[in-house]
Write an enzyme that holds these catalytic residues in place. Structure first.
Site, short mmCIF file in Angstrom:
data_model
loop_
_atom_site.label_atom_id
_atom_site.label_comp_id
_atom_site.label_asym_id
_atom_site.label_seq_id
_atom_site.Cartn_x
_atom_site.Cartn_y
_atom_site.Cartn_z
N GLY A 16 14.39 42.47 -23.64
CA GLY A 16 14.89 41.25 -24.23
C GLY A 16 14.92 40.14 -23.23
CB THR A 42 15.38 50.98 -20.79
OG1 THR A 42 16.78 50.75 -20.26
CG2 THR A 42 15.31 52.45 -21.06
CB CYS A 43 10.72 49.29 -22.76
SG CYS A 43 9.26 49.83 -23.46
CB CYS A 48 8.42 52.86 -24.84
SG CYS A 48 9.94 51.59 -24.82
CE LYS A 51 8.27 57.49 -26.18
NZ LYS A 51 9.39 57.22 -27.07
CE1 TYR A 99 7.71 43.16 -19.64
CE2 TYR A 99 5.85 44.55 -18.82
CZ TYR A 99 6.62 44.24 -19.82
OH TYR A 99 6.35 44.91 -21.05
CB ALA A 115 24.28 39.16 -11.94
CE1 TYR A 178 12.99 56.99 -28.85
CE2 TYR A 178 15.09 56.80 -29.74
CZ TYR A 178 14.13 56.25 -28.78
OH TYR A 178 14.48 55.23 -28.14
CD GLU A 182 10.01 59.99 -28.83
OE1 GLU A 182 9.35 59.19 -29.58
OE2 GLU A 182 10.58 59.70 -27.74
NE ARG A 199 29.45 67.17 -30.94
CZ ARG A 199 30.56 66.46 -30.93
NH1 ARG A 199 30.09 65.03 -30.36
NH2 ARG A 199 31.73 66.70 -31.14
N GLY A 263 22.23 60.34 -27.11
CA GLY A 263 22.55 59.04 -27.55
C GLY A 263 22.68 57.97 -26.12
CG ASP A 304 18.67 48.91 -26.42
OD1 ASP A 304 17.94 48.49 -27.28
OD2 ASP A 304 18.26 50.22 -25.58
CG HIS A 437 -13.78 60.07 -47.69
ND1 HIS A 437 -12.83 60.81 -47.90
CD2 HIS A 437 -15.01 60.71 -47.66
CE1 HIS A 437 -13.08 62.14 -47.84
NE2 HIS A 437 -14.51 61.99 -48.04
CD GLU A 442 -9.60 60.14 -47.58
OE1 GLU A 442 -10.25 59.27 -48.49
OE2 GLU A 442 -10.19 60.48 -47.04
C1 LIG Z 1 13.30 57.67 -22.89
C2 LIG Z 1 13.34 56.60 -23.64
C3 LIG Z 1 12.43 56.30 -24.73
C4 LIG Z 1 12.15 55.03 -25.48
N1 LIG Z 1 11.24 55.07 -26.29
C5 LIG Z 1 11.08 54.08 -27.11
C6 LIG Z 1 9.87 53.95 -27.98
O1 LIG Z 1 8.88 54.67 -27.93
N2 LIG Z 1 10.02 52.78 -28.65
C7 LIG Z 1 10.89 51.75 -28.68
O2 LIG Z 1 10.70 50.75 -29.24
N3 LIG Z 1 11.96 51.61 -27.71
C8 LIG Z 1 12.02 53.21 -27.11
N4 LIG Z 1 13.38 53.11 -26.21
C9 LIG Z 1 14.07 52.09 -26.19
C10 LIG Z 1 14.02 51.01 -25.62
O3 LIG Z 1 13.53 51.34 -24.08
C11 LIG Z 1 14.86 49.88 -25.55
O4 LIG Z 1 15.70 49.62 -26.95
C12 LIG Z 1 14.76 48.65 -24.78
O5 LIG Z 1 14.26 48.81 -23.42
C13 LIG Z 1 15.73 47.46 -24.91
O6 LIG Z 1 15.48 46.41 -24.17
P1 LIG Z 1 16.85 45.70 -23.51
O7 LIG Z 1 16.25 44.45 -22.96
O8 LIG Z 1 18.00 45.62 -24.73
O9 LIG Z 1 17.46 46.36 -22.27
P2 LIG Z 1 16.55 47.51 -21.17
O10 LIG Z 1 15.20 47.22 -21.22
O11 LIG Z 1 17.34 48.51 -21.20
O12 LIG Z 1 17.04 46.46 -19.90
C14 LIG Z 1 18.31 46.29 -19.43
C15 LIG Z 1 18.18 45.80 -17.59
O13 LIG Z 1 19.20 45.25 -17.33
C16 LIG Z 1 19.46 45.71 -16.14
N5 LIG Z 1 20.97 45.44 -15.81
C17 LIG Z 1 21.85 46.09 -16.52
N6 LIG Z 1 23.03 45.53 -16.00
C18 LIG Z 1 22.95 44.88 -14.97
C19 LIG Z 1 23.63 43.95 -14.05
N7 LIG Z 1 24.98 43.84 -14.20
N8 LIG Z 1 23.02 43.16 -13.32
C20 LIG Z 1 21.63 43.23 -13.22
N9 LIG Z 1 20.90 43.79 -13.86
C21 LIG Z 1 21.39 44.65 -14.96
C22 LIG Z 1 18.83 47.14 -16.03
O14 LIG Z 1 18.78 47.77 -14.91
C23 LIG Z 1 17.84 46.88 -17.10
O15 LIG Z 1 16.56 46.85 -16.22
C24 LIG Z 1 13.47 54.13 -25.36
C25 LIG Z 1 14.19 54.51 -24.46
C26 LIG Z 1 14.47 55.66 -23.85
C27 LIG Z 1 15.65 55.75 -23.04
#
Ligand SMILES: Cc1cc2nc3c(=O)[nH]c(=O)nc-3n(C[C@H](O)[C@H](O)[C@H](O)COP(=O)(O)OP(=O)(O)OC[C@H]3O[C@@H](n4cnc5c(N)ncnc54)[C@H](O)[C@@H]3O)c2cc1C
Length: 448
Positions: A16, A42-43, A48, A51, A99, A115, A178, A182, A199, A263, A304, A437, A442
């Site tokens: 995001g 995270t992704c 993602c 994984k 990126y 931050a 999930y 996975e 649980r 979770g 998230d 086919h 299909e």
């Molecule tokens: C194992 C796993 C598998 C997944 N597989 C999928 C999938 O197959 N398909 C899918 O759509 N989604 C998947 N997801 C979910 C997906 O990764 C998240 O929905 C997505 O990354 C959310 O994006 P975001 O921008 O909200 O946060 P994030 O991508 O989590 O980015 C947040 C960033 O903020 C940084 N941050 C946090 N606090 C601070 C701070 N105070 N100062 C500076 N930086 C900070 C963190 O280091 C991180 O880099 C998966 C998640 C996991 C854990």
């Protein structure tokens, strides 16, 4: 010239945050983004992408076996965890670079530091530097939730699993969502003994019941064990470094690794949001309106951390909508209806729209169509694994309101079919489409 250091300060360079930063910058805003871990979030770094690469790696176990039925002489193959792990991690590093480059190209200032928010228009970096911005975007994502029980410090989460020194011979995975399913599929294909501990009494809540049952059945046939209604009592580290996992209602399980996938919680701890007047919900998520605006007008949040739908494409859409609305003069809101999702289990699941139970509750009269079949490839491979496609139709309008699939390539097929569901097409529209086919997809236009 504004009195602020930046027009926009983004906290978190994940799905995001990166999208919002670069789009806001392309609309002419002066943007800085702080990232405390690695650009990509995270992704890209620990979700993602790595994984899915492990899922591909795991699938070779079945492909190599099946290849023999297709005429290939395949010698007994050995799997090298370290080689796959290192290749995956270097791909992650390559993507992180891309990126970073994108942000540089858009003249976004990237600050590789934590931050926190110290006021409606002020942030503080880890070294104490304070910066001002007309608007702040919180895009800090989520964090794995680990329940507290004696010995829980011996558990790993999805943050660590991509870095394991060696492949665990026996792995216990806590959770039924999930990520748990996975990784169960991944480790099982690599040859680990896998036990999923839950649980509750079901896996994959939110997915259609028949599809969940099919995955459970197939997973058990493949040798994955399940323990339901089994909360953790404690974990003991043994002298040889292995773990003894004690559960309620079950015998203890010996394991070499315990992966907790129970979770993810919004990442707002210690962020200073409440002190700045930002309202959080009971789970710590930033409360936002349809425009991603928090209770403090200059502070926004996407992804998230807002705990709406925790998926990368949703976080990206929210980041884009925020930047277009606030800096591009194009007010945009995200439509959360019919968001497709997948479980990259073995075999994978793809789903969009209402489950049968949801549709019955909401619409009353529904028609259900299913196709329960063995993919042609599985037949020749002697693989007794059946795919299941399910279509949920509003009986009053003939509109397809849900598609749920488990089987080879289900997510790839579902993404295309989701366009039809999103467009509100009817069962008659599916029927009017001539089958391609021979394919598995299909089945979607042949449902009777
Ligand atoms: C194992 C796993 C598998 C997944 N597989 C999928 C999938 O197959 N398909 C899918 O759509 N989604 C998947 N997801 C979910 C997906 O990764 C998240 O929905 C997505 O990354 C959310 O994006 P975001 O921008 O909200 O946060 P994030 O991508 O989590 O980015 C947040 C960033 O903020 C940084 N941050 C946090 N606090 C601070 C701070 N105070 N100062 C500076 N930086 C900070 C963190 O280091 C991180 O880099 C998966 C998640 C996991 C854990």
């Amino acid at each position: 010239m504004s009195d602020f250091d930046y027009d926009l300060f983004v906290i978190g360079a994940g799905s995001g945050g990166v999208r919002a930063s670069r789009v806001a910058a392309s609309h002419g805003a002066r943007v800085a983004v702080a990232e405390e871990h690695r650009v990509g979030g995270t992704c890209v770094i620990r979700g993602c992408v790595p994984k899915k690469l492990l899922v591909y790696g795991a699938h070779f176990a079945e492909d190599l076996k099946d290849a023999r039925h297709f005429g290939w002489d395949v010698p007994d193959c050995h799997f090298d965890w370290q080689r796959l792990r290192d290749n995956v991690l270097s791909e992650v590093t390559r993507l992180e670079g891309l990126y970073g480059q994108t942000l540089d190209n858009h003249k976004v200032t990237v600050l590789k530091t934590r931050a926190t928010v110290v006021g409606p228009q002020k942030v503080r970096l880890a070294d104490g530097t304070e910066l001002t911005a007309e608007r702040i975007l919180v895009a800090t994502g989520g964090w794995p939730f680990v329940p507290e029980f004696p010995g829980s410090e011996h558990a790993i989460t999805s943050n660590e699993v991509f870095h394991l020194d060696s492949l665990p011979k026996r792995v216990v995975i806590a959770g039924g969502g999930y990520i748990a399913n996975e990784f169960a599929g991944i480790f099982n294909e690599f040859g680990s003994k896998v036990t999923i501990v839950n649980r509750g009494d079901a896996i994959l809540r939110g997915y259609d019941e028949q599809i969940r049952d099919r995955l459970l059945q197939i997973s058990m046939t493949k040798g994955i064990e399940f323990r339901f209604n089994a909360p953790f009592k404690s974990i003991e580290k043994q002298d040889d470094g292995s773990l003894m996992v004690h559960l309620e209602n079950c015998d203890p399980i010996a394991a070499d690794a315990l992966l907790v996938a129970t979770g993810r919680v919004p990442n707002t701890k210690g962020l200073g949001l409440e002190a700045a007047g930002v309202e959080l919900d009971k789970d710590g998520a930033v409360k936002v309106d349809d425009n991603n605006q928090s209770s403090v007008p200059s502070i926004y949040a996407v992804g998230d951390v807002t705990n709406r739908i925790q998926l990368t494409p949703v976080a990206i859409r929210e980041g884009q909508a925020f930047a277009d609305s606030v800096f591009g003069g194009k007010p945009t809101t995200v439509d959360y209806a019919n968001v497709p999702s997948a479980v990259f289990s073995h075999p994978p699941i793809g789903a969009v729209g209402m489950t049968e139970a949801e549709a019955r509750n909401k619409l009353g009269a529904v028609r259900i169509y299913t196709s329960d079949f063995r993919a042609m490839k599985n037949v020749l491979a002697g693989r007794n694994e059946r795919a299941l496609y399910k279509m949920v139709v509003n009986a009053a309008t003939d509109q397809v309101v849900g598609l749920h699939m488990i089987g080879p390539d289900a997510p790839e097929i579902l993404q295309a079919a989701a366009v039809a569901v999103k467009a509100g097409l009817t069962k008659a529209d599916f029927d009017a489409t001539i089958a391609l086919h021979p394919s598995m997809a299909e089945e979607l236009v042949l449902l009777k």
